[in-house]
Design a protein around this motif. Structure first.
Motif, PDB file in Angstrom:
ATOM      1  N   ALA A 667      29.292  41.506  28.492  1.00 27.04           N
ATOM      2  CA  ALA A 667      30.569  40.906  28.092  1.00 27.04           C
ATOM      3  C   ALA A 667      30.954  39.839  29.095  1.00 27.04           C
ATOM      4  O   ALA A 667      30.824  40.031  30.313  1.00 27.04           O
ATOM      5  CB  ALA A 667      31.654  41.976  28.022  1.00 27.04           C
ATOM      6  N   ARG A 668      31.412  38.698  28.571  1.00 28.13           N
ATOM      7  CA  ARG A 668      31.979  37.633  29.417  1.00 28.13           C
ATOM      8  C   ARG A 668      33.487  37.676  29.260  1.00 28.13           C
ATOM      9  O   ARG A 668      34.009  37.513  28.153  1.00 28.13           O
ATOM     10  CB  ARG A 668      31.413  36.277  29.010  1.00 28.13           C
ATOM     11  CG  ARG A 668      29.975  36.065  29.451  1.00 28.13           C
ATOM     12  CD  ARG A 668      29.488  34.644  29.244  1.00 28.13           C
ATOM     13  NE  ARG A 668      29.276  34.352  27.827  1.00 28.13           N
ATOM     14  CZ  ARG A 668      29.985  33.462  27.145  1.00 28.13           C
ATOM     15  NH1 ARG A 668      30.975  32.792  27.725  1.00 28.13           N
ATOM     16  NH2 ARG A 668      29.724  33.230  25.865  1.00 28.13           N
ATOM     17  N   LEU A 669      34.178  37.930  30.360  1.00 26.80           N
ATOM     18  CA  LEU A 669      35.625  38.075  30.356  1.00 26.80           C
ATOM     19  C   LEU A 669      36.300  36.871  30.995  1.00 26.80           C
ATOM     20  O   LEU A 669      35.757  36.267  31.926  1.00 26.80           O
ATOM     21  CB  LEU A 669      36.046  39.340  31.123  1.00 26.80           C
ATOM     22  CG  LEU A 669      35.433  40.667  30.659  1.00 26.80           C
ATOM     23  CD1 LEU A 669      35.881  41.805  31.565  1.00 26.80           C
ATOM     24  CD2 LEU A 669      35.795  40.955  29.207  1.00 26.80           C
ATOM     25  N   VAL A 670      37.470  36.546  30.515  1.00 27.15           N
ATOM     26  CA  VAL A 670      38.280  35.451  31.054  1.00 27.15           C
ATOM     27  C   VAL A 670      39.624  36.027  31.480  1.00 27.15           C
ATOM     28  O   VAL A 670      40.257  36.781  30.729  1.00 27.15           O
ATOM     29  CB  VAL A 670      38.497  34.343  30.007  1.00 27.15           C
ATOM     30  CG1 VAL A 670      39.369  33.230  30.584  1.00 27.15           C
ATOM     31  CG2 VAL A 670      37.164  33.784  29.529  1.00 27.15           C
ATOM     32  N   LEU A 671      40.056  35.684  32.687  1.00 22.95           N
ATOM     33  CA  LEU A 671      41.331  36.177  33.205  1.00 22.95           C
ATOM     34  C   LEU A 671      42.484  35.540  32.443  1.00 22.95           C
ATOM     35  O   LEU A 671      42.617  34.322  32.419  1.00 22.95           O
ATOM     36  CB  LEU A 671      41.441  35.848  34.694  1.00 22.95           C
ATOM     37  CG  LEU A 671      42.636  36.418  35.452  1.00 22.95           C
ATOM     38  CD1 LEU A 671      42.585  37.933  35.477  1.00 22.95           C
ATOM     39  CD2 LEU A 671      42.663  35.848  36.873  1.00 22.95           C
ATOM     40  N   PRO A 672      43.336  36.341  31.789  1.00 30.02           N
ATOM     41  CA  PRO A 672      44.462  35.767  31.034  1.00 30.02           C
ATOM     42  C   PRO A 672      45.488  35.124  31.976  1.00 30.02           C
ATOM     43  O   PRO A 672      45.601  35.495  33.150  1.00 30.02           O
ATOM     44  CB  PRO A 672      45.074  36.983  30.322  1.00 30.02           C
ATOM     45  CG  PRO A 672      44.049  38.063  30.408  1.00 30.02           C
ATOM     46  CD  PRO A 672      43.278  37.806  31.649  1.00 30.02           C
ATOM     47  N   ASP A 673      46.232  34.193  31.455  1.00 31.74           N
ATOM     48  CA  ASP A 673      47.298  33.560  32.229  1.00 31.74           C
ATOM     49  C   ASP A 673      48.328  34.604  32.642  1.00 31.74           C
ATOM     50  O   ASP A 673      48.675  35.499  31.870  1.00 31.74           O
ATOM     51  CB  ASP A 673      47.991  32.467  31.403  1.00 31.74           C
ATOM     52  CG  ASP A 673      47.080  31.277  31.127  1.00 31.74           C
ATOM     53  OD1 ASP A 673      46.098  31.108  31.882  1.00 31.74           O
ATOM     54  OD2 ASP A 673      47.342  30.546  30.149  1.00 31.74           O
ATOM     55  N   GLY A 674      48.799  34.463  33.850  1.00 28.35           N
ATOM     56  CA  GLY A 674      49.881  35.320  34.321  1.00 28.35           C
ATOM     57  C   GLY A 674      49.439  36.625  34.941  1.00 28.35           C
ATOM     58  O   GLY A 674      50.281  37.410  35.388  1.00 28.35           O
ATOM     59  N   GLN A 726      34.777  35.542  34.539  1.00 31.20           N
ATOM     60  CA  GLN A 726      34.526  34.116  34.771  1.00 31.20           C
ATOM     61  C   GLN A 726      35.164  33.655  36.085  1.00 31.20           C
ATOM     62  O   GLN A 726      36.340  33.879  36.344  1.00 31.20           O
ATOM     63  CB  GLN A 726      35.091  33.302  33.611  1.00 31.20           C
ATOM     64  CG  GLN A 726      34.678  31.848  33.614  1.00 31.20           C
ATOM     65  CD  GLN A 726      35.096  31.147  32.322  1.00 31.20           C
ATOM     66  OE1 GLN A 726      35.176  31.759  31.271  1.00 31.20           O
ATOM     67  NE2 GLN A 726      35.367  29.860  32.432  1.00 31.20           N
ATOM     68  N   GLY A 727      34.322  33.006  36.920  1.00 25.26           N
ATOM     69  CA  GLY A 727      34.795  32.468  38.186  1.00 25.26           C
ATOM     70  C   GLY A 727      34.925  33.481  39.298  1.00 25.26           C
ATOM     71  O   GLY A 727      35.323  33.127  40.413  1.00 25.26           O
ATOM     72  N   GLN A 728      34.596  34.769  39.010  1.00 28.02           N
ATOM     73  CA  GLN A 728      34.783  35.804  40.034  1.00 28.02           C
ATOM     74  C   GLN A 728      33.485  36.545  40.370  1.00 28.02           C
ATOM     75  O   GLN A 728      33.080  36.582  41.521  1.00 28.02           O
ATOM     76  CB  GLN A 728      35.835  36.813  39.551  1.00 28.02           C
ATOM     77  CG  GLN A 728      37.223  36.227  39.358  1.00 28.02           C
ATOM     78  CD  GLN A 728      37.948  36.002  40.670  1.00 28.02           C
ATOM     79  OE1 GLN A 728      37.578  36.545  41.702  1.00 28.02           O
ATOM     80  NE2 GLN A 728      38.984  35.173  40.636  1.00 28.02           N
ATOM     81  N   PHE A 729      32.835  37.130  39.370  1.00 28.34           N
ATOM     82  CA  PHE A 729      31.622  37.896  39.647  1.00 28.34           C
ATOM     83  C   PHE A 729      30.841  38.120  38.366  1.00 28.34           C
ATOM     84  O   PHE A 729      31.375  37.961  37.253  1.00 28.34           O
ATOM     85  CB  PHE A 729      31.938  39.254  40.291  1.00 28.34           C
ATOM     86  CG  PHE A 729      32.731  40.178  39.402  1.00 28.34           C
ATOM     87  CD1 PHE A 729      32.125  40.936  38.406  1.00 28.34           C
ATOM     88  CD2 PHE A 729      34.105  40.288  39.555  1.00 28.34           C
ATOM     89  CE1 PHE A 729      32.857  41.780  37.581  1.00 28.34           C
ATOM     90  CE2 PHE A 729      34.852  41.139  38.739  1.00 28.34           C
ATOM     91  CZ  PHE A 729      34.221  41.875  37.759  1.00 28.34           C
ATOM     92  N   SER A 730      29.582  38.509  38.542  1.00 26.23           N
ATOM     93  CA  SER A 730      28.735  38.921  37.429  1.00 26.23           C
ATOM     94  C   SER A 730      27.962  40.161  37.854  1.00 26.23           C
ATOM     95  O   SER A 730      27.386  40.192  38.948  1.00 26.23           O
ATOM     96  CB  SER A 730      27.765  37.803  37.036  1.00 26.23           C
ATOM     97  OG  SER A 730      26.930  38.227  35.973  1.00 26.23           O
TER      98      SER A 730
END
Length: 749
Positions: A667-674, A726-730
């Motif tokens: 799964a590729r996750l994206v951090l939601p705003d806020g 995304q942008g943090q780790f895999s």
């Protein structure tokens, strides 16, 4: 041996009896004398002592349990409620389901294999006594620290006992929990649930009605094992200065129980039984007094006719013995021969030991002497009732003020990555296959979902696909922080787990595991949890059908966390429409349902990463839980989602990892705003689930959520062979699987 007959008791009021050694208090012994108008005989004292024990009489909990009836929500599904051996609910198409959870905590610490095995045997007999065929079992378990030497003694024995007994009965084990915490070190919790199925017209109750009807004891012979077992073991704290309780632990024979099941169900099918009672805690004392108390007359019993394994047993021991695989049936005289013939066919020993009388007394005879003459209701139902002193614990304010949100967050993606691995590999979050593989999950061929799914699910009707889902949950860390909320959080999680599979929650059973009722702080915790659960069930519309209270779960001053375990049963019209937890197809869109807040009190993250317990548990919003459940059920029924997993221990990342590993896709996750990354990944905010939505259903699904007012945030996609933020780790699935699967075998294999 000189027997204390009733006549002798009347003539010798000054004779001292060992009431204190049998667990009775001075005021209770005085109450027995007042009821009888004389001192009791030795046999009567034995009966009152086991029946008035905490385990059998609920003397410290009755005043609080009343709320489950007083606040019960209206329910068209409820057919049999609190007070019978198990609750019964209508699931449609003429089918009824009975289910109940009970504890066998103290016996399982003393003798793990037999304690756990006979826990399964006892709960199964409760189900068959209602007229149902058992179809599945579950086992909510709590142990001490996973790396403690004594846990290595207790856990393998308990697991082997559950698997050995359940597998021999041919019943699938479809769910449960395994939790480790230091607080359970001297008091493991071994709770057992059974679910059974019948038609409405097949429901049977425990009552001895009809003057002249015969009382038949059938099943195993009565032995010296389990004398005062569960009734005494579960009614006092453990103390190393007291004598060993090993002889009090019952010994089970699952093959005898299997014969007993088939024999009983055939007797029901032939309409041979007026009333029936399982012999569990308190043995014959319970069966005879409860049958007589629930009936319309009295009962006369000849104890000489009880088949024995040990001819040296005294009448008191026969009455107190909790030997397993025994039942009592009330049968009309004209049907006795047919009943006995069915027992002979199944190689089950059966003996007429008494009959229903036109009086109002329970009378028991031994060697021609009357040794018991009591009003049966005073033994079975009208025992002492205590309103124990209660006090909010002095330490609770400081504990709640120690806010978990102040704990240090990960500084960067690498540290986040390490925390995810540590969490996933922790004993409570790690794979439990080493345990569950010892259970047969698929015997009988009707298991639709089982561990590690959110709920177990069983098909009831082959033609229509009608089925039921069952989940058990309870978080002692939450309840330690706030027992009122902790009980509601257990209810909410179990409710959510059932809804996540597509089933509509109908009713609950509970096993309330608490410390000593003689400690005002422990009694306050119990009262708060009962109030929270009753209020929660009223709001969710899920009545309590019955359950169990287990008190005195402490060793010296070391008490367990208050641990209300809640089992929720739901119905699904067609099991083919169930929702599994696995992310099984690339390209599925991942949506987070519900609101995420900074809620870490009692969380797995605060425990595993920081060794911390403090603050407030997550907030409860039962109206949101109901809405989330409705969305999950509708989406499952209408084919809008391919997978769903509730968010609970470990938060979002634990749920995503489990669904990815189950389905074999990343799964590729994206951090939601806020949201910061720690809150997004590890918060344990309630009323949430993660779902996998086919692209073709995205608009329909989000429109439904929007119209109903449920927040639905797109957080990623099923893709690849890693879990990536995304942008943090895999984290490759291979690495996650390696650490997730290694922990439990390394500890116990």
């Amino acid at each position: 041996m000189t027997l204390d007959s009733v006549k002798h008791a009347e003539q010798t009021p000054e004779t001292e009896l060992p009431w204190a050694e049998l667990g009775l208090k001075e005021n209770e012994y005085a109450q027995i004398r007042e009821i009888l108008g004389r001192r009791p005989t030795g046999a009567e004292l034995a009966m009152y002592s086991v029946m008035w024990s905490e385990h059998c009489s609920y003397k410290s909990s009755k005043v609080h349990l009343k709320q489950f009836g007083d606040k019960a929500p209206a329910s068209d599904a409820m057919l049999v409620g609190i007070g019978e051996q198990a609750g019964v609910v209508d699931v449609g198409q003429g089918y009824a389901v009975t289910f109940k959870v009970e504890s066998h905590n103290h016996p399982s610490y003393v003798e793990p294999y037999q304690g756990a095995a006979t826990g399964i045997g006892g709960i199964v007999r409760d189900i068959i006594a209602m007229g149902a065929r058992p179809v599945a079992v579950m086992d909510p378990l709590r142990f001490g620290a996973a790396d403690h030497p004594d846990t290595k003694r207790v856990l393998p024995g308990v697991v082997a006992g559950i698997g050995g007994y359940g597998n021999c009965l041919g019943l699938p084990n479809i769910g449960g929990e395994v939790v480790f915490d230091d607080c359970y070190q001297g008091n493991p919790l071994v709770n057992a649930l059974c679910v059974g199925v019948m038609k409405h017209e097949d429901i049977h109750l425990a009552k001895a009605a009809g003057v002249g009807n015969k009382v038949i004891l059938y099943g195993a012979r009565t032995g010296g094992d389990g004398i005062g077992g569960a009734s005494i073991l579960a009614s006092e704290t453990f103390d190393s200065s007291k004598p060993s309780k090993r002889p009090a632990v019952q010994v089970g024979d699952p093959f005898q129980e299997k014969l007993l099941i088939e024999c009983t169900l055939e007797a029901f099918a032939e309409d041979l039984v007026v009333g029936i009672q399982d012999l569990g805690a308190a043995g014959l004392s319970c069966a005879t007094s409860e049958l007589a108390s629930n009936g319309t007359g009295g009962m006369r019993v000849e104890l000489d006719d009880v088949p024995l394994r040990d001819s040296t047993l005294s009448p008191e021991e026969i009455l107190m013995s909790e030997s397993q695989e025994r039942m009592c049936a009330v049968v009309e005289p004209g049907k006795v021969d047919k009943f006995l013939a069915i027992c002979e066919k199944w190689d089950v020993i059966a003996t007429v030991i008494g009959e229903v009388t036109d009086g109002d007394r329970l009378e028991i005879f031994w060697h021609g002497e009357q040794i018991v003459d009591v009003p049966p209701r005073t033994v079975a139902h009208d025992g002492p009732v205590y309103e124990r002193p209660m006090a909010r614990p002095e330490w609770l304010d400081a504990l709640q003020a120690d806010d978990a949100s102040k704990l240090a967050r990960a500084a960067d993606g690498d540290e986040l990555r390490g925390q995810v691995l540590k969490l996933v590999a922790s004993p409570n979050q790690a794979d439990k296959s080493w345990i569950t593989s010892q259970y047969d999950r698929f015997v009988l061929g009707n298991t639709v979902l089982s561990q590690p799914e959110d709920s177990g699910m069983i098909r009831i009707d082959d033609e229509t696909g009608l089925g039921v889902a069952i989940s058990t949950d309870g978080n002692g860390r939450y309840a330690k922080l706030d027992p009122y909320q902790g009980a509601q959080l257990a209810l909410a999680e179990s409710y959510r787990n059932v809804a996540a599979t597509g089933a509509k929650p109908l009713a609950i059973t509970d096993c309330l595991n608490f410390p000593s009722p003689e400690d005002p702080a422990g009694m306050w915790q119990f009262a708060e949890a009962c109030k929270g659960l009753a209020d929660g069930c009223l709001e969710l519309g899920t009545p309590v059908t019955g359950g169990n209270v287990s008190l005195y779960n402490q060793t010296g001053d070391a008490a367990i966390h208050p641990t209300p375990v809640v089992g929720v049963l739901g119905v699904i019209d067609d099991v083919a429409r169930r929702t599994p937890m696995a992310f099984a197809e690339e390209g599925q869109l991942l949506y987070l349902l519900g609101d995420t807040r900074e809620e870490f009190g009692g969380s797995a993250w605060s425990d595993v990463i920081h060794g911390h317990l403090g603050g407030q548990p997550p907030a409860v919003d039962l109206e949101r839980e109901r809405l989330l459940g409705e969305i999950l059920i509708s989406a499952s029924r209408d084919g809008m989602i391919d997978a769903a997993h509730d968010l609970s221990d470990g938060g979002l990342i634990q749920a995503v990892v489990e669904s990815c590993l189950k389905g074999g896709h990343g799964a590729r996750l994206v951090l939601p705003d806020g949201l910061d990354a720690t809150t997004f990944l590890f918060s344990e905010s309630q009323g949430r689930a993660v779902v996998a939505v086919p692209r073709s259903e995205e608009l329909r699904f989000t429109d439904m959520c929007g119209a109903r007012g449920l927040p639905a945030t797109r957080i990623g996609v099923v893709d690849g062979d890693a879990v990536e933020l995304q942008g943090q780790f895999s984290l490759p699935l291979s690495e996650l699987r390696s650490v997730w699967e290694a922990t439990i075998p390394a500890l116990f294999g």
